[in-house]
Design an enzyme around this catalytic site. Structure first.
Site, PDB file in Angstrom:
ATOM      1  N   VAL A 106       0.123 -16.354  -8.148  1.00 54.68           N
ATOM      2  CA  VAL A 106      -0.918 -17.341  -8.471  1.00 54.68           C
ATOM      3  C   VAL A 106      -1.510 -17.952  -7.196  1.00 54.68           C
ATOM      4  CG1 VAL A 106      -0.019 -17.908 -10.768  1.00 54.68           C
ATOM      5  CG2 VAL A 106       0.876 -19.119  -8.772  1.00 54.68           C
ATOM      6  N   GLY A 107      -1.593 -17.150  -6.156  1.00 56.17           N
ATOM      7  CA  GLY A 107      -2.181 -17.621  -4.909  1.00 56.17           C
ATOM      8  C   GLY A 107      -1.120 -17.962  -3.870  1.00 56.17           C
ATOM      9  N   HIS A 128     -23.083  15.851   3.104  1.00 59.98           N
ATOM     10  CA  HIS A 128     -23.036  16.330   1.716  1.00 59.98           C
ATOM     11  C   HIS A 128     -21.980  17.425   1.574  1.00 59.98           C
ATOM     12  CE1 HIS A 128     -24.377  17.487  -2.276  1.00 59.98           C
ATOM     13  NE2 HIS A 128     -24.314  18.747  -1.873  1.00 59.98           N
ATOM     14  N   LYS A 140       0.828  -1.212   0.000  1.00 61.04           N
ATOM     15  CA  LYS A 140       0.000   0.000   0.000  1.00 61.04           C
ATOM     16  C   LYS A 140       0.863   1.262   0.000  1.00 61.04           C
ATOM     17  CE  LYS A 140      -2.508  -2.771  -0.409  1.00 61.04           C
ATOM     18  NZ  LYS A 140      -2.555  -4.225  -0.312  1.00 61.04           N
TER      19      LYS A 140
HETATM   20  P1  FAD Z   1       1.450 -14.236   8.160  1.00 61.75           P
HETATM   21  O1  FAD Z   1       1.282 -12.781   8.072  1.00 61.75           O
HETATM   22  O2  FAD Z   1       1.953 -14.983   6.990  1.00 61.75           O
HETATM   23  O3  FAD Z   1       2.405 -14.492   9.411  1.00 61.75           O
HETATM   24  C1  FAD Z   1       2.801 -15.764   9.795  1.00 61.75           C
HETATM   25  C2  FAD Z   1       4.089 -15.642  10.559  1.00 61.75           C
HETATM   26  O4  FAD Z   1       4.403 -16.910  11.104  1.00 61.75           O
HETATM   27  C3  FAD Z   1       5.274 -15.248   9.690  1.00 61.75           C
HETATM   28  O5  FAD Z   1       5.878 -14.112  10.234  1.00 61.75           O
HETATM   29  C4  FAD Z   1       6.205 -16.466   9.738  1.00 61.75           C
HETATM   30  O6  FAD Z   1       7.565 -16.092   9.795  1.00 61.75           O
HETATM   31  C5  FAD Z   1       5.788 -17.097  11.043  1.00 61.75           C
HETATM   32  N1  FAD Z   1       6.053 -18.535  11.105  1.00 61.75           N
HETATM   33  C6  FAD Z   1       5.631 -19.497  10.234  1.00 61.75           C
HETATM   34  N2  FAD Z   1       6.004 -20.725  10.682  1.00 61.75           N
HETATM   35  C7  FAD Z   1       6.679 -20.520  11.835  1.00 61.75           C
HETATM   36  C8  FAD Z   1       7.293 -21.379  12.749  1.00 61.75           C
HETATM   37  N3  FAD Z   1       7.262 -22.712  12.595  1.00 61.75           N
HETATM   38  N4  FAD Z   1       7.916 -20.836  13.813  1.00 61.75           N
HETATM   39  C9  FAD Z   1       7.945 -19.490  14.005  1.00 61.75           C
HETATM   40  N5  FAD Z   1       7.355 -18.626  13.184  1.00 61.75           N
HETATM   41  C10 FAD Z   1       6.714 -19.135  12.108  1.00 61.75           C
HETATM   42  N6  FAD Z   1      -4.454  -8.828   3.278  1.00 61.75           N
HETATM   43  C11 FAD Z   1      -5.329  -7.827   3.568  1.00 61.75           C
HETATM   44  O7  FAD Z   1      -6.242  -8.030   4.365  1.00 61.75           O
HETATM   45  N7  FAD Z   1      -5.193  -6.590   2.989  1.00 61.75           N
HETATM   46  C12 FAD Z   1      -4.195  -6.312   2.108  1.00 61.75           C
HETATM   47  O8  FAD Z   1      -4.102  -5.199   1.621  1.00 61.75           O
HETATM   48  C13 FAD Z   1      -3.278  -7.342   1.787  1.00 61.75           C
HETATM   49  N8  FAD Z   1      -2.264  -7.108   0.915  1.00 61.75           N
HETATM   50  C14 FAD Z   1      -1.367  -8.103   0.657  1.00 61.75           C
HETATM   51  C15 FAD Z   1      -0.356  -7.844  -0.263  1.00 61.75           C
HETATM   52  C16 FAD Z   1       0.563  -8.835  -0.559  1.00 61.75           C
HETATM   53  C17 FAD Z   1       1.671  -8.529  -1.536  1.00 61.75           C
HETATM   54  C18 FAD Z   1       0.464 -10.101   0.087  1.00 61.75           C
HETATM   55  C19 FAD Z   1       1.476 -11.173  -0.177  1.00 61.75           C
HETATM   56  C20 FAD Z   1      -0.548 -10.371   0.992  1.00 61.75           C
HETATM   57  C21 FAD Z   1      -1.489  -9.376   1.281  1.00 61.75           C
HETATM   58  N9  FAD Z   1      -2.543  -9.606   2.150  1.00 61.75           N
HETATM   59  C22 FAD Z   1      -3.442  -8.603   2.417  1.00 61.75           C
HETATM   60  C23 FAD Z   1      -2.728 -10.905   2.818  1.00 61.75           C
HETATM   61  C24 FAD Z   1      -2.180 -10.828   4.253  1.00 61.75           C
HETATM   62  O9  FAD Z   1      -0.823 -10.467   4.192  1.00 61.75           O
HETATM   63  C25 FAD Z   1      -2.338 -12.168   4.941  1.00 61.75           C
HETATM   64  O10 FAD Z   1      -3.703 -12.565   4.902  1.00 61.75           O
HETATM   65  C26 FAD Z   1      -1.904 -12.058   6.393  1.00 61.75           C
HETATM   66  O11 FAD Z   1      -0.562 -11.699   6.494  1.00 61.75           O
HETATM   67  C27 FAD Z   1      -2.115 -13.393   7.112  1.00 61.75           C
HETATM   68  O12 FAD Z   1      -1.761 -13.240   8.443  1.00 61.75           O
HETATM   69  P2  FAD Z   1      -1.233 -14.478   9.301  1.00 61.75           P
HETATM   70  O13 FAD Z   1      -0.906 -13.903  10.642  1.00 61.75           O
HETATM   71  O14 FAD Z   1      -2.182 -15.600   9.211  1.00 61.75           O
HETATM   72  O15 FAD Z   1       0.097 -14.964   8.571  1.00 61.75           O
HETATM   73  P1  NAI Z   2      -5.239 -14.676  -6.030  1.00 63.90           P
HETATM   74  O1  NAI Z   2      -5.872 -15.930  -5.601  1.00 63.90           O
HETATM   75  O2  NAI Z   2      -5.885 -13.388  -5.709  1.00 63.90           O
HETATM   76  O3  NAI Z   2      -5.024 -14.677  -7.601  1.00 63.90           O
HETATM   77  C1  NAI Z   2      -4.281 -15.648  -8.246  1.00 63.90           C
HETATM   78  C2  NAI Z   2      -4.667 -15.657  -9.704  1.00 63.90           C
HETATM   79  O4  NAI Z   2      -3.743 -16.470 -10.399  1.00 63.90           O
HETATM   80  C3  NAI Z   2      -6.051 -16.227  -9.950  1.00 63.90           C
HETATM   81  O5  NAI Z   2      -6.787 -15.381 -10.789  1.00 63.90           O
HETATM   82  C4  NAI Z   2      -5.765 -17.582 -10.582  1.00 63.90           C
HETATM   83  O6  NAI Z   2      -6.767 -18.015 -11.466  1.00 63.90           O
HETATM   84  C5  NAI Z   2      -4.459 -17.301 -11.299  1.00 63.90           C
HETATM   85  N1  NAI Z   2      -3.648 -18.486 -11.557  1.00 63.90           N
HETATM   86  C6  NAI Z   2      -3.467 -19.571 -10.775  1.00 63.90           C
HETATM   87  N2  NAI Z   2      -2.611 -20.438 -11.361  1.00 63.90           N
HETATM   88  C7  NAI Z   2      -2.226 -19.875 -12.532  1.00 63.90           C
HETATM   89  C8  NAI Z   2      -1.347 -20.266 -13.578  1.00 63.90           C
HETATM   90  N3  NAI Z   2      -0.695 -21.431 -13.533  1.00 63.90           N
HETATM   91  N4  NAI Z   2      -1.194 -19.440 -14.637  1.00 63.90           N
HETATM   92  C9  NAI Z   2      -1.868 -18.257 -14.696  1.00 63.90           C
HETATM   93  N5  NAI Z   2      -2.713 -17.843 -13.739  1.00 63.90           N
HETATM   94  C10 NAI Z   2      -2.887 -18.636 -12.663  1.00 63.90           C
HETATM   95  O7  NAI Z   2      -3.738 -14.760  -5.449  1.00 63.90           O
HETATM   96  P2  NAI Z   2      -2.609 -13.678  -5.318  1.00 63.90           P
HETATM   97  O8  NAI Z   2      -2.861 -12.510  -6.194  1.00 63.90           O
HETATM   98  O9  NAI Z   2      -1.349 -14.427  -5.435  1.00 63.90           O
HETATM   99  O10 NAI Z   2      -2.785 -13.208  -3.828  1.00 63.90           O
HETATM  100  C11 NAI Z   2      -2.753 -14.167  -2.780  1.00 63.90           C
HETATM  101  C12 NAI Z   2      -3.682 -13.803  -1.694  1.00 63.90           C
HETATM  102  O11 NAI Z   2      -3.139 -12.725  -0.933  1.00 63.90           O
HETATM  103  C13 NAI Z   2      -5.034 -13.275  -2.181  1.00 63.90           C
HETATM  104  O12 NAI Z   2      -5.917 -14.314  -2.458  1.00 63.90           O
HETATM  105  C14 NAI Z   2      -5.500 -12.487  -1.001  1.00 63.90           C
HETATM  106  O13 NAI Z   2      -6.103 -13.359  -0.087  1.00 63.90           O
HETATM  107  C15 NAI Z   2      -4.200 -11.944  -0.425  1.00 63.90           C
HETATM  108  N6  NAI Z   2      -4.027 -10.556  -0.858  1.00 63.90           N
HETATM  109  C16 NAI Z   2      -4.950  -9.644  -0.461  1.00 63.90           C
HETATM  110  C17 NAI Z   2      -4.855  -8.337  -0.852  1.00 63.90           C
HETATM  111  C18 NAI Z   2      -5.897  -7.394  -0.418  1.00 63.90           C
HETATM  112  O14 NAI Z   2      -6.668  -7.732   0.454  1.00 63.90           O
HETATM  113  N7  NAI Z   2      -5.962  -6.197  -0.976  1.00 63.90           N
HETATM  114  C19 NAI Z   2      -3.749  -7.860  -1.680  1.00 63.90           C
HETATM  115  C20 NAI Z   2      -2.844  -8.915  -2.078  1.00 63.90           C
HETATM  116  C21 NAI Z   2      -2.995 -10.200  -1.653  1.00 63.90           C
END
Ligand code: FAD
Ligand code: NAI
Length: 475
Positions: A280-281, A454, A57
């Site tokens: 891709v997830g 508004h 962000k």
């Molecule tokens: P994580 O944040 O993955 O944290 C898990 C932690 O556990 C990690 O720090 C890891 O090091 C630790 N861990 C794992 N295994 C062990 C172990 N055995 N021992 C010790 N530590 C361990 N979500 C939103 O809601 N809004 C967004 O705008 C958003 N943007 C995103 C953008 C990107 C690029 C990505 C990749 C994700 C985004 N997400 C967003 C998704 C969000 O980041 C995740 O849903 C969230 O971080 C999940 O929280 P969590 O605590 O379950 O896991």
């Molecule tokens: P995603 O699930 O949002 O999108 C993955 C996309 O890749 C899908 O459209 C899927 O059909 C496609 N895909 C899967 N396999 C493929 C292949 N072999 N070739 C081409 N396309 C393929 O997953 P993404 O973008 O990686 O994000 C992961 C998760 O992180 C999200 O699902 C979301 O939960 C979280 N996230 C949330 C954000 C937010 O809340 N603003 C921002 C970024 C991530």
């Protein structure tokens, strides 16, 4: 051996919030976290803070500001010449925000007397209490826990056809830190990360091509929102998105990569790029957790099996956040963290999975809560829909952000709001009203009768509610 009422494994948003709530409720609490910064320092905050929500962000805001100056100020009569950006400063600002927030969590741990155990945690054995090992820089420590909350999160899913090296082929970690803007950027996966990060680098000057395996676009969103987003992203913003493709492989070229794939029509195709993002997830993190030592049940896709209250297959072991079923969203994990801490403390924690908002921080933003129109049709639910376009909203026009709309879906008989879908500026903030409405079981009539300031974007929410009853005042 140190013993605790609660040991949380993982300090992402699900884990650190679970730890804080546990400590607030008077439970002695420790949190094991293995995350290290690129400088080799242990850090709290997980994916969300270090390589997810927060840094993405920060870059979205910076790149949007650049685009505003370049293309959006002119209409206000403001011109600027010689506009440049310094990527190193942009990245440093992002890192500063991350570091500040990581320090903030460490401060909250101190304030709440939570012990931070630095290193990799794993189950060793169980019985009346759980024994866990923490492998850190200075050896192994064993701790005892009455209750364990697993919050180990997720990692990027990788593809055999496009091995990630976080140099040329990047997952989210590399894609948030390119040292220079690629001239040509490829993205595999038109999901949330692909669209958010693809937009960042497009605004900074990259020519972006997104390849998506599915034949449809944004399948999880309401169809009307997905159609509007498609129109804006592709036709108006020039994002090149190709649907229904199959990735075949990558070849290194002199200047970068050649991405080979099969088109939706079954034809072989390729394109060259300097960098590729694979989005891709994500897959749950359960490796190295010692699940096998205690018989913790993990499903075929790697998620820890839990019930609706995040109870695992083991007594007094809970799992929350990305490592369990449900949307991979930071706020969903936080809600589960609070719920579990309260259950452990003998309270009635609960999460309303029907009231979890989704936001995509693209420009314009996309946000929704509740059911989509296609879900209601599939479920045979009789509903009424109301839509209000930002083109009739004075504040949106003043901001020169009149694209998009708010759509409300309400039960045809009871008028209870079943879903709200928005695409437009500040949709991430607007959706909060809809979440409150759904949580409180509001009817569209309730929103229609509430006074909205508004001129404000929130008037579009009221107009959508009025439109459900076919009595729009301004649309
Ligand atoms: P994580 O944040 O993955 O944290 C898990 C932690 O556990 C990690 O720090 C890891 O090091 C630790 N861990 C794992 N295994 C062990 C172990 N055995 N021992 C010790 N530590 C361990 N979500 C939103 O809601 N809004 C967004 O705008 C958003 N943007 C995103 C953008 C990107 C690029 C990505 C990749 C994700 C985004 N997400 C967003 C998704 C969000 O980041 C995740 O849903 C969230 O971080 C999940 O929280 P969590 O605590 O379950 O896991
Ligand atoms: P995603 O699930 O949002 O999108 C993955 C996309 O890749 C899908 O459209 C899927 O059909 C496609 N895909 C899967 N396999 C493929 C292949 N072999 N070739 C081409 N396309 C393929 O997953 P993404 O973008 O990686 O994000 C992961 C998760 O992180 C999200 O699902 C979301 O939960 C979280 N996230 C949330 C954000 C937010 O809340 N603003 C921002 C970024 C991530």
């Amino acid at each position: 051996m140190q013993a605790f009422d609660v040991v949380v494994i993982g300090a992402g948003p699900a884990g650190y919030i679970a730890a804080i709530r546990s400590a607030q409720l008077g439970l002695s609490t420790a949190c094991i976290e293995r995350w290290k910064t690129p400088q080799g320092k242990y850090a709290l905050g997980g994916t969300c803070l270090n390589v997810g929500c927060i840094p993405s962000k920060a870059l979205l805001e910076s790149s949007e500001n650049y685009e505003r100056v370049l293309h959006k100020f002119k209409v206000h009569g403001i011109t600027a010449s010689g506009v440049k950006f310094d990527l190193a400063t942009m990245l440093a600002r992002k890192d500063q925000i991350v570091n500040k927030m990581a320090g903030g969590i460490a401060g909250l741990f101190k304030k709440n007397k939570i012990t931070w155990l630095q290193g990799q945690g794993r189950f060793v054995s169980g019985g009346t209490s759980w024994k866990l090992e923490v492998q850190g820089d200075h050896g192994v420590e064993t701790v005892e826990a009455k209750n364990v909350i697993i919050a180990t999160g997720s990692k990027a899913r990788h593809l055999a056809e496009a091995p990630v090296d976080n140099r040329l082929v990047c997952d989210n970690e590399g894609a948030l830190s390119f040292a220079e803007v690629p001239e040509r950027l490829g993205v595999i996966g038109a999901g949330v990360i692909g669209l958010e990060l693809g937009s960042v680098w497009r605004r900074l000057g990259a020519k972006v091509k997104v390849l998506e395996a599915l034949p449809g676009f944004l399948g999880a969103a309401d169809e009307a929102v997905a159609a509007e987003a498609w129109k804006i992203f592709t036709r108006e913003q020039g994002l090149d998105i190709e649907l229904g493709m199959t990735l075949r492989g990558l070849k290194r070229t002199k200047s970068g990569l050649s991405v080979e794939y099969q088109t939706a029509a079954g034809k072989p195709a390729k394109f060259d790029c300097d960098r590729l993002i694979v989005s891709v997830g994500r897959v749950p993190n359960t490796d190295g957790l010692g699940a096998e030592n205690v018989g913790l049940k993990i499903d075929a896709r790697g998620f820890i099996e839990v019930d609706k209250n995040c109870r695992s297959s083991l007594p007094r072991v809970y799992a929350v956040g990305d490592v369990v079923r449900g949307p991979m969203l930071a706020h969903k994990g936080e809600e589960e963290g609070v719920m579990v801490a309260e259950i452990i403390a003998g309270q009635h924690g609960h999460v309303n999975y029907d009231a979890i908002p989704w936001v995509m921080y693209t420009a314009p933003e996309i946000a929704w809560v509740g059911k989509t129109e296609q879900q209601l049709k599939a479920d045979g639910v009789a509903y009424r829909a109301g839509k209000s376009s930002f083109a009739y909203n004075g504040r949106a026009l003043g901001r020169d952000e009149s694209e998009g709309f708010v759509k409300m879906l309400a039960d045809a008989k009871t008028d209870r709001i079943l879903g709200v879908h928005a695409i437009g500026g500040q949709a991430s903030e607007l959706i909060a009203e809809a979440v409150v409405a759904i949580e409180f079981g509001a009817a569209s009539e309730d929103i229609a009768r509430i006074c909205h300031a508004h001129p404000s974007l929130s008037e579009a929410m009221r107009e959508a509610a009025l439109a459900v009853d076919r009595r729009s005042l301004n649309n």
